[in-house]
Design a protein around this motif. Sequence first.
Motif, PDB file in Angstrom:
ATOM      1  N   LEU A  46      23.448 -12.617 -12.932  1.00  0.00           N
ATOM      2  CA  LEU A  46      21.996 -12.555 -12.800  1.00  0.00           C
ATOM      3  C   LEU A  46      21.629 -12.585 -11.322  1.00  0.00           C
ATOM      4  N   VAL A  47      20.718 -11.711 -10.931  1.00  0.00           N
ATOM      5  CA  VAL A  47      20.298 -11.607  -9.539  1.00  0.00           C
ATOM      6  C   VAL A  47      18.784 -11.727  -9.448  1.00  0.00           C
ATOM      7  N   GLU A  48      18.323 -12.057  -8.257  1.00  0.00           N
ATOM      8  CA  GLU A  48      16.889 -12.246  -8.010  1.00  0.00           C
ATOM      9  C   GLU A  48      16.431 -11.268  -6.934  1.00  0.00           C
ATOM     10  N   LYS A  49      15.290 -10.642  -7.143  1.00  0.00           N
ATOM     11  CA  LYS A  49      14.715  -9.771  -6.122  1.00  0.00           C
ATOM     12  C   LYS A  49      13.993 -10.640  -5.102  1.00  0.00           C
ATOM     13  N   LYS A  50      14.366 -10.466  -3.836  1.00  0.00           N
ATOM     14  CA  LYS A  50      13.793 -11.243  -2.749  1.00  0.00           C
ATOM     15  C   LYS A  50      13.091 -10.315  -1.765  1.00  0.00           C
ATOM     16  N   VAL A  51      12.352 -10.902  -0.838  1.00  0.00           N
ATOM     17  CA  VAL A  51      11.562 -10.126   0.125  1.00  0.00           C
ATOM     18  C   VAL A  51      11.961 -10.516   1.544  1.00  0.00           C
ATOM     19  N   PHE A  52      12.224  -9.511   2.365  1.00  0.00           N
ATOM     20  CA  PHE A  52      12.447  -9.720   3.792  1.00  0.00           C
ATOM     21  C   PHE A  52      11.278  -9.106   4.550  1.00  0.00           C
ATOM     22  N   GLU A  53      10.649  -9.887   5.429  1.00  0.00           N
ATOM     23  CA  GLU A  53       9.513  -9.405   6.214  1.00  0.00           C
ATOM     24  C   GLU A  53       9.888  -9.370   7.692  1.00  0.00           C
ATOM     25  N   PHE A  54       9.363  -8.381   8.395  1.00  0.00           N
ATOM     26  CA  PHE A  54       9.634  -8.230   9.824  1.00  0.00           C
ATOM     27  C   PHE A  54       8.369  -7.752  10.516  1.00  0.00           C
ATOM     28  N   ALA A  55       8.345  -7.865  11.828  1.00  0.00           N
ATOM     29  CA  ALA A  55       7.143  -7.504  12.581  1.00  0.00           C
ATOM     30  C   ALA A  55       7.522  -6.761  13.854  1.00  0.00           C
ATOM     31  N   ASN A  56       6.596  -5.895  14.282  1.00  0.00           N
ATOM     32  CA  ASN A  56       6.708  -5.180  15.558  1.00  0.00           C
ATOM     33  C   ASN A  56       8.044  -4.462  15.708  1.00  0.00           C
ATOM     34  N   ARG A 170      18.820   6.132  10.571  1.00  0.00           N
ATOM     35  CA  ARG A 170      19.127   5.086  11.548  1.00  0.00           C
ATOM     36  C   ARG A 170      18.088   3.956  11.490  1.00  0.00           C
ATOM     37  N   ASP A 171      16.824   4.278  11.247  1.00  0.00           N
ATOM     38  CA  ASP A 171      15.812   3.228  11.085  1.00  0.00           C
ATOM     39  C   ASP A 171      16.128   2.346   9.884  1.00  0.00           C
ATOM     40  N   PHE A 172      16.598   2.950   8.803  1.00  0.00           N
ATOM     41  CA  PHE A 172      16.981   2.139   7.645  1.00  0.00           C
ATOM     42  C   PHE A 172      18.062   1.135   8.052  1.00  0.00           C
ATOM     43  N   LEU A 178      18.418  -6.304  10.825  1.00  0.00           N
ATOM     44  CA  LEU A 178      17.519  -7.448  10.962  1.00  0.00           C
ATOM     45  C   LEU A 178      17.622  -8.366   9.747  1.00  0.00           C
ATOM     46  N   LEU A 179      17.661  -7.773   8.562  1.00  0.00           N
ATOM     47  CA  LEU A 179      17.815  -8.558   7.340  1.00  0.00           C
ATOM     48  C   LEU A 179      19.123  -9.338   7.357  1.00  0.00           C
ATOM     49  N   LEU A 180      20.225  -8.661   7.654  1.00  0.00           N
ATOM     50  CA  LEU A 180      21.530  -9.311   7.626  1.00  0.00           C
ATOM     51  C   LEU A 180      21.596 -10.454   8.634  1.00  0.00           C
ATOM     52  N   VAL A 185      24.649 -13.147   8.569  1.00  0.00           N
ATOM     53  CA  VAL A 185      25.804 -12.243   8.555  1.00  0.00           C
ATOM     54  C   VAL A 185      26.173 -11.860   9.984  1.00  0.00           C
ATOM     55  N   LYS A 186      27.476 -11.912  10.287  1.00  0.00           N
ATOM     56  CA  LYS A 186      27.977 -11.559  11.613  1.00  0.00           C
ATOM     57  C   LYS A 186      28.802 -10.272  11.601  1.00  0.00           C
ATOM     58  N   LYS A 187      29.341  -9.934  10.424  1.00  0.00           N
ATOM     59  CA  LYS A 187      30.207  -8.768  10.312  1.00  0.00           C
ATOM     60  C   LYS A 187      30.231  -8.318   8.861  1.00  0.00           C
ATOM     61  N   LEU A 188      30.457  -7.019   8.656  1.00  0.00           N
ATOM     62  CA  LEU A 188      30.486  -6.456   7.315  1.00  0.00           C
ATOM     63  C   LEU A 188      31.921  -6.107   6.938  1.00  0.00           C
ATOM     64  N   ALA A 189      32.422  -6.776   5.911  1.00  0.00           N
ATOM     65  CA  ALA A 189      33.746  -6.430   5.399  1.00  0.00           C
ATOM     66  C   ALA A 189      33.753  -5.031   4.819  1.00  0.00           C
TER      67      ALA A 189
END
Length: 411
Positions: A46-56, A170-172, A178-180, A185-189
């Motif tokens: 089971l997973v939960e949908k979460k929200v990440f917000e950013f500015a500027n 690239r914007d994605f 920023l989310l990671l 998160v420091k690195k992606l396996a």
Amino acid sequence: MTTRRGLLAATALSSLLPRQGRAQGQAQGQAQNAAPTPAAPAPELLVEKKVFEFANYRTRGGANLAAGRIGYQTAGTLNAAGDNAVLIEHFFTGNSHAFGRYAAGEAPGYWDAIIGPGKPIDTNRFFVVAADCLANLNVRDARTITTGPASVNPATGRPYGMDFPVVSIRDFVEVQKLLLESLGVKKLALVAGGSMGSLQVVEWAAAYPEWVERAMPAIGTGEIDAWMLGWLDIWEAPIRMDPNWRNGEYYAQGRQPPLQGLTEALRIVTLHSRDRAWAREFGRRPVEGQDPARRIGDRFAVEQWLEDAAAARARVSDANSFLYLTRANQLFLNEYDSTEAALSRSRARWLLLPSVHDRVFPVEYGRELAETLRRLNRPVEVVELKGPLGHLEGVVGIAQAADAIRALLAH
């Protein structure tokens, strides 16, 4: 092709809602010196949908996005070093629901066959993140969270429309980073994704080679060449031709959205993402009670199915967002002189998963990317997906690559 497989195909990638997947496997057990007992079903993730917000946020095109947000979901636990993370990228008509279920009994995510406890991308071992993209197509789906042309511009109090800044693949990637970082998160396996998701995988490996240990682009390419630029233009043409589009100004009260144009655009995408073998179940039979040989308005069954599937998809989608996504795809790796230049600093080990009968990104695209990586002396394995679904094999047929995925992550 079985009826079940046809229905699964109908709900993936380009026709219906992006919350579909394959059934989870079952754990097997047998008592010593006893007859086999029925296998117990694996527990639901089971997973939960979460929200990440950013500015500027400053886009790669130089515009400023004052505020934005994207949805995401996670499974597993991030380790103390922050380096056991896996990022899953979604396809053109998808969202972050790549794995697990939002509630017991609901449909699983589209790659649930390979992501979860004990599966090839094992959530007992990895911290797995999947995120919605900017300008996500599914803005009328309550479980998609995104900022795009349908969002309210804080400077005007009205939807952005075509004033929303142009965004690229690239914007994605930059927003995902920023989310990671916010998650520790420091690195992606591993970075993995299909179709448009595969483009994000390649952009990650190019932009942040020190972050990406392994890369798994499925049903993708190393370039959007002139042929594919032309196809993307054809995808979006019906929207621009719909008089209700009004150059993107259709959000005001009393105005009708360009649903006819969006439906036609999605009908093109729906057929383009399938192979000839998929259509054999329809044959040449007409719609029940109709006779195309006698009346010009009567239709064949495959025509009606494509229209119905596209219309259902259009009801949860946004036409302007469709246009922004096609442009983002057209801008893939646009900051580099070539694919080879983009990936010259890549440190990743690669697993490429092209589909033999893909009509969107024909299999030679994957083979060409593999040759580019070999010239750069990068370790790369290619597993070609097979089956009647063409491009969709990289979504509903991803379990074909389960052993290769396990091997990639084993060391």
